[in-house]
Design an enzyme around this catalytic site. Structure first.
Site, PDB file in Angstrom:
ATOM      1  CB  SER A 244      -7.925  -3.696   0.341  1.00 36.82           C
ATOM      2  OG  SER A 244      -6.771  -4.481   0.367  1.00 36.82           O
TER       3      SER A 244
ATOM      4  CD  GLN B 134      -2.744  -3.556   5.768  1.00 37.71           C
ATOM      5  OE1 GLN B 134      -3.353  -4.481   5.253  1.00 37.71           O
ATOM      6  NE2 GLN B 134      -1.434  -3.564   5.906  1.00 37.71           N
ATOM      7  N   GLY B 135      -6.097   0.268   6.504  1.00 38.07           N
ATOM      8  CA  GLY B 135      -6.953   0.823   5.455  1.00 38.07           C
ATOM      9  C   GLY B 135      -6.215   0.943   4.139  1.00 38.07           C
TER      10      GLY B 135
ATOM     11  CB  SER C 188      -8.392  -7.545   9.661  1.00 33.83           C
ATOM     12  OG  SER C 188      -8.345  -8.307   8.492  1.00 33.83           O
TER      13      SER C 188
ATOM     14  CD  GLU D 185       0.385  -7.626   4.782  1.00 40.80           C
ATOM     15  OE1 GLU D 185       0.578  -6.455   4.404  1.00 40.80           O
ATOM     16  OE2 GLU D 185      -0.706  -8.189   4.741  1.00 40.80           O
TER      17      GLU D 185
END
Lengths: 288, 377
Positions: free
Chosen positions: B124, B121-122, B156, B239
């Site tokens: 932040s 997941q890009g 992550s 999420e």
């Protein structure tokens, strides 16, 4: 699995809220505060006629024939409205004490170290000998201390949790209403993050307690009931305190209703098995 | 109010339980938490087994109740959790399923389900954590590609990922929520550099990702250009809504383990500790009910989980930390020994009130969007 209120359950809840709004609105509440220790018998009979006490009695016995989930919903409404009187004790006596189901007999119960409404009761369940009156912190609940009590009835534990849930939901609404209306520094205080976060915590505690209480009403499992009670006590007591904090100086006055919610929540937290008993019951089940 | 399952759902449960009983003993040993290539292989292998048995798409199942049964049964049986497939199965996949074109769904969803591709997941950035809308990674349109430059952080599984769900700014002049676009970035593209970051738990769990003039085809855009914020909110509601569900069951298992350990080492005789365990049991029972309540609400409204997910996430993240702090009480001096069970979990639980929107952000969401309080400044 459909863990939602049915249309009938929503209608029951709405009907109860409407009835209490009519028979025990704010004026009646404040009148009761000004006349401590006096139970309104007419209101008690109105509740009886509405089926509040006979809710779980079979229809064949003149009852309404509903179950624990429905009982929890009406007790939640009673809690919201700060309805005074030994509601749980009388409801539980509906099958065994003549007149209780119709609201003609007020029933007190010895289900903890304190007995509520002993002087007003026409019948007492349990041994109230040696009861000593005390000056009750809650102007709407006269109390006696008693030497000893047996183990609590799980249904009394659950219905008490339902009343606490009513308080938890109500104090959240009161806090939010006040935070939207009250202006300081030229803005509604509800736009300040510190106040927003107090209100958010009020809701989170109330909603967590809500699902626990509703689920326990469905399963009737003693551990579920104990868990529901722990969370509902916390949501009511901490919720009322936070609501008082949101009200600021106004919250510390006799005129504001906040203290009535907090004091009642304290009284209920001592009824029918407190938090210690609940936590021990759950711990014992864990280690089995 | 009904907590019982339909005969079909009970049949699903029985079939799943039976299957788990057969396959779990055949699984290889779990790789160490630091061995990311090993974990990738292990998690993809497990996903492949689920695929072959017909359970691969359970997280996307039209019946949330079945999903709940799956999570309950797999946790009770001690089956592996989604692991490295977390983003693919719980974020990117549902987002592509909801917002992608038919072609995009055909391209990306089957490999996720078959356990062939890992996503990361890009979202932040160093200056855009919980304040996601302030992200600055730029994408300039050049014909039918976007040229992307910037950096992402706390990503992550980035080291072992094939794809990245990437948020980029496509219109720097638009109001900050409006100029954002959602792209699928192939991690082997030229100009992508991954630098592992060590967490306070000592493991290289996540990474920094640097993007230097990376060319991403316009065909990799999910949703419209500059509409990425709305697409992202779909992802985030997943999420916060259902991503932690299986963990609640796992926490109840930990709690039982703590009670047994306390019995064995004598800590059980401390009434304060014993009651704390009892209270935690109440907490996790309620969190499970909250899950059932939210799932029933989603089932009723026929769709994406709502803001009720913030209530759950807020309460759960604190309960999880309380659980492992209590584990330390049970362990006594052993709570400082990294080789003891629960010690690493205690460290990683520290991220729960930060990741996926800090508790403070969640409280603001609850206050403004659920309670309707006036917006703060």
């Amino acid at each position: 699995m459909r863990f939602r209120l049915t249309d009938d359950q929503k209608a029951l809840r709405a009907g109860m809220r409407e009835l209490l709004g009519r028979c025990f609105g704010r004026e009646a509440l404040r009148a009761a505060v000004d006349a401590p220790g006096r139970l309104d018998r007419a209101l008690w009979r109105t509740l009886g006629e509405a089926g509040f006490f006979a809710l779980r009695l079979p229809e064949a016995d003149g009852g309404v024939g509903l179950g624990l989930p429905e009982a929890v919903l009406v007790f939640e409404e009673a809690g919201r409205a700060l309805l005074p009187g030994p509601l749980v004790a009388t409801h539980l006596a509906a099958a065994s004490v003549p007149g209780a189901a119709r609201g003609e007999t007020v029933v007190a119960a010895v289900d903890g170290e304190l007995v509520e409404w002993l002087d007003a009761a026409g019948a007492v369940r349990g041994d109230a000998s040696g009861a000593v009156p005390l000056r009750s912190v809650d102007p709407l609940t006269p109390l006696h201390r008693v030497p000893a009590a047996g183990p609590p009835d799980p249904v009394a534990v659950l219905l008490t949790a339902a009343e606490q849930l009513g308080t938890a939901g109500r104090v959240c609404e009161l806090a939010v209403q006040h935070a939207r209306r009250r202006e300081q520094f030229g803005r509604p205080i509800g736009s300040f993050q510190a106040v927003q976060h107090l209100c958010a915590d009020l809701l989170v505690r109330a909603e967590t307690a809500r699902v626990a209480v509703y689920a326990a009403a469905v399963t009737a499992d003693p551990a579920d009931i104990a868990a529901a009670r722990l969370l509902a006590d916390e949501a009511a007591v901490q919720g009322a305190r936070d609501c008082l904090q949101v009200h600021g100086g106004m919250g510390f006055t006799w005129e504001a209703d906040v203290h009535l919610h907090l004091k009642r929540a304290w009284v209920r937290a001592r009824r029918a098995g407190g938090s210690t008993q609940g936590a021990e019951l759950l711990a014992a089940a864990l280690a089995d | 109010m009904d907590l019982s399952c339909t005969p079909e759902e009970e049949e699903f449960r029985a079939r799943l339980r039976d299957w788990l009983g057969k396959v779990l003993p055949t699984l290889p040993a779990q790789p160490s938490p630091d061995d990311w290539p090993g974990r990738r292989a292990y998690d993809l292998g497990w996903q492949r087994m689920l695929y072959d048995a017909g359970y691969a798409d359970v997280h996307w199942d039209a019946s949330p109740t079945r999903r709940l049964i799956y999570l309950e049964e797999t946790e009770k049986a001690g089956a592996p959790y989604v692991g490295a497939n977390f983003v693919g199965l719980l974020h990117a996949g549902p987002t592509i399923a909801a917002e992608g074109s038919a072609e995009q769904r055909a391209r990306w969803l089957p490999p996720i389900l078959r356990g062939e591709q890992v996503w990361c997941q890009g979202f932040s950035e160093p200056d855009a954590g919980s304040d996601l809308a302030s992200l600055r990674t730029r994408a300039r349109r050049d014909g039918d590609v976007y040229v992307v430059t910037g950096s992402k952080i706390w990503t992550s599984h980035a080291e072992v990922a094939d794809w990245c769900e990437l948020l980029v700014r496509t219109d720097p002049d638009a109001p900050r929520h409006r100029g954002i676009t959602w792209l699928a970035l192939p991690m082997d593209a030229e100009g992508v550099t991954v630098r592992p970051l060590r967490t306070l738990a000592g493991s290289a769990e996540f990474a920094e990702v640097f993007l230097d003039e990376v060319r991403v085809p316009v065909a990799n855009r999910v949703g419209e250009e500059n509409d990425g914020w709305r697409v992202t909110m779909v992802t985030l509601s997943f999420e916060r809504g259902t991503a932690f569900v299986g963990e609640v069951v796992a926490c109840r298992r930990v709690l039982t383990g703590l009670a047994r350990t306390a019995r064995d080492n004598g800590r059980w005789d401390d009434p304060a500790l014993r009651r704390r365990l009892g209270r935690l049991d109440a907490e996790f029972r309620a969190l499970w009910r909250l899950t059932q309540w939210n799932v029933s609400a989603a089932e009723e409204s026929g769709g994406v989980p709502g803001v009720g997910g913030s209530v759950f996430k807020l309460r759960y993240s604190h309960a999880r930390q309380e659980l492992y702090d209590t584990a330390a009480e049970v362990l006594g001096p052993d709570c400082l020994d990294l080789d003891r069970p629960w010690v690493l979990d205690r460290l990683s639980s520290l991220s729960y009130t930060i990741a996926a929107g800090t508790s403070q952000i969640q409280r603001t969401i609850v206050a403004e969007r659920i309670l309707g309080l006036p917006r703060g400044r």
